[in-house]
Write a protein that holds these residues in place. Structure first.
Motif, PDB file in Angstrom:
ATOM      1  N   ARG A   1       0.851  -1.198   0.000  1.00  0.00           N
ATOM      2  CA  ARG A   1       0.000   0.000   0.000  1.00  0.00           C
ATOM      3  C   ARG A   1       0.883   1.243   0.000  1.00  0.00           C
ATOM      4  N   PRO A   2       0.311   2.378  -0.363  1.00  0.00           N
ATOM      5  CA  PRO A   2       1.098   3.615  -0.415  1.00  0.00           C
ATOM      6  C   PRO A   2       1.526   4.097   0.966  1.00  0.00           C
ATOM      7  N   ALA A   3       2.458   5.038   0.952  1.00  0.00           N
ATOM      8  CA  ALA A   3       2.935   5.687   2.174  1.00  0.00           C
ATOM      9  C   ALA A   3       2.870   7.198   1.978  1.00  0.00           C
ATOM     10  N   VAL A   4       2.838   7.912   3.104  1.00  0.00           N
ATOM     11  CA  VAL A   4       2.774   9.368   3.067  1.00  0.00           C
ATOM     12  C   VAL A   4       4.123   9.937   3.490  1.00  0.00           C
ATOM     13  N   LEU A   5       4.648  10.850   2.695  1.00  0.00           N
ATOM     14  CA  LEU A   5       5.930  11.479   2.969  1.00  0.00           C
ATOM     15  C   LEU A   5       5.731  12.916   3.420  1.00  0.00           C
ATOM     16  N   ALA A   6       6.712  13.405   4.171  1.00  0.00           N
ATOM     17  CA  ALA A   6       6.650  14.780   4.654  1.00  0.00           C
ATOM     18  C   ALA A   6       6.898  15.789   3.550  1.00  0.00           C
ATOM     19  N   CYS A   7       7.615  15.363   2.490  1.00  0.00           N
ATOM     20  CA  CYS A   7       8.136  16.347   1.544  1.00  0.00           C
ATOM     21  C   CYS A   7       8.216  15.756   0.142  1.00  0.00           C
ATOM     22  N   THR A   8       7.875  16.553  -0.852  1.00  0.00           N
ATOM     23  CA  THR A   8       7.990  16.124  -2.244  1.00  0.00           C
ATOM     24  C   THR A   8       9.438  16.009  -2.695  1.00  0.00           C
ATOM     25  N   LEU A   9      10.362  16.680  -1.999  1.00  0.00           N
ATOM     26  CA  LEU A   9      11.761  16.715  -2.425  1.00  0.00           C
ATOM     27  C   LEU A   9      12.570  15.533  -1.906  1.00  0.00           C
ATOM     28  N   LEU A  10      11.990  14.729  -1.017  1.00  0.00           N
ATOM     29  CA  LEU A  10      12.762  13.662  -0.368  1.00  0.00           C
ATOM     30  C   LEU A  10      12.051  12.313  -0.508  1.00  0.00           C
ATOM     31  N   PRO A  11      11.856  11.850  -1.731  1.00  0.00           N
ATOM     32  CA  PRO A  11      11.090  10.614  -1.913  1.00  0.00           C
ATOM     33  C   PRO A  11      11.809   9.354  -1.478  1.00  0.00           C
ATOM     34  N   TYR A  12      13.140   9.420  -1.340  1.00  0.00           N
ATOM     35  CA  TYR A  12      13.903   8.218  -1.008  1.00  0.00           C
ATOM     36  C   TYR A  12      14.504   8.265   0.397  1.00  0.00           C
ATOM     37  N   ALA A  13      14.201   9.303   1.180  1.00  0.00           N
ATOM     38  CA  ALA A  13      14.777   9.429   2.520  1.00  0.00           C
ATOM     39  C   ALA A  13      13.844   8.764   3.537  1.00  0.00           C
TER      40      ALA A  13
END
Length: 317
Positions: free
Chosen positions: A269-281
């Motif tokens: 399932r998808p995950a939510v990230l804090a930032c569009t600039l850090l997709p792999y952190a």
């Protein structure tokens, strides 16, 4: 895939999410006004740019295609959490590579949201099925839909330097099609060539006028000029004291108003990230739900300092 760990210029920094290298309290940002939710449609792209922050390419599927049903689930969560979202953004990769892009866009527009799609306006967008879908969306929702076109430079040879020979001409063809069908367009450019802001905007203004594009080159919301994301450049860590020193509110930083949903290869399932600039952190992955994504974001990455606090970056329209 890019390694988002801080590089040698920042050695010793950005190690502890709560404390800076010199022992001060690291700044954090609360989700004070969640007005934009981004979806990464997948990292696959029809081209491979020289300096793509997310390493999109015809072979990179580290982030796989998100589905319309998964988007609808997060739209339901927005309503359940009572987030004051006004805009849904789609980025990639190239969003129109995703076979459900039109369905996802319609799902968002039908709920009353404004939609922003970041695209290179090349072959994936120009397929007949996609064109027909876009025309129907334009007919039904008008300027609630905006397409932000990647035009790295207004000079074709410099744009092609980043995106490959012939790319500018193909993007121009796509933009002319959008113009002729009445779509609302904006542009994203880059500052890698050292032009001043005034020089860049004058160049884009001439380009827009030449081709009859109703885009305001002087409006940073319509002509967005992004700096390069060089993680080898030394940047200061942001402490709680910086807000007062810089006379800046944490509410002005992008993670106070936005989150991004991605689906990683192999994930169920998808995950939510804090930032569009850090997709792999990994540190900036907040969980699977919007409820989990309401946690504070600790500014523990060079991009947080360089782009969002010191540079004032925003991906939103």
């Amino acid at each position: 895939m890019k390694d988002n760990a801080p590089q040698s210029a920042n050695i010793g920094k950005f190690q502890d999410k709560l404390v800076t290298a010199d022992g001060q309290t690291r700044a954090s940002v609360s989700l004070s006004n969640p007005e934009t939710l981004w979806f990464n449609t997948g990292t696959l792209c029809n081209i491979e740019c020289l300096n793509c922050y997310i390493d999109s390419s015809p072979t990179n599927d580290a982030l796989v295609y998100i589905t319309a049903d998964e988007v609808r689930d997060y739209l339901d969560q927005i309503k359940a959490r009572n987030w004051p979202v006004r805009e849904i953004g789609f980025t990639g990769g190239e969003p129109f590579m995703n076979p459900e892009m039109i369905d996802m866009t319609r799902a968002c527009l039908e709920r009353g949201y404004e939609v922003l799609i970041l695209t290179n306006a090349m072959q994936p967008m120009m397929r007949r099925r996609v064109q027909d879908g876009l025309v129907a969306l334009q007919r039904d929702f008008g300027d609630k839909l905006t397409l932000r076109i990647s035009v790295d430079h207004y000079r074709p040879e410099l744009h092609d330097e980043e995106r490959g020979k012939g790319s500018f001409a193909k993007t121009l063809t796509g933009m002319e099609w959008l113009r002729d069908h009445g779509f609302h367009m904006t542009v994203a450019g880059r500052t890698v060539w050292g032009d001043t802001d005034a020089e860049s905007r004058a160049g884009y203004a001439a380009f827009f006028a030449k081709h009859g594009f109703e885009i305001d080159a002087q409006n940073p919301g319509q002509t967005v000029l992004f700096p390069e994301m060089d993680e080898t450049v030394e940047v200061p860590e942001i402490t709680t004291a910086c807000w007062g020193i810089l006379n800046k509110s944490p509410d002005a930083v992008m993670c106070a108003s936005a989150r991004m949903v991605v689906k990683r290869k192999g994930a169920d399932r998808p995950a939510v990230l804090a930032c569009t600039l850090l997709p792999y952190a990994p540190e900036f992955e907040m969980g699977h739900t919007l409820a989990e994504a309401e946690a504070d974001v600790h500014l523990n990455h060079p991009h947080c300092a360089k782009f969002c606090v010191l540079g004032g970056a925003s991906c939103s329209g």
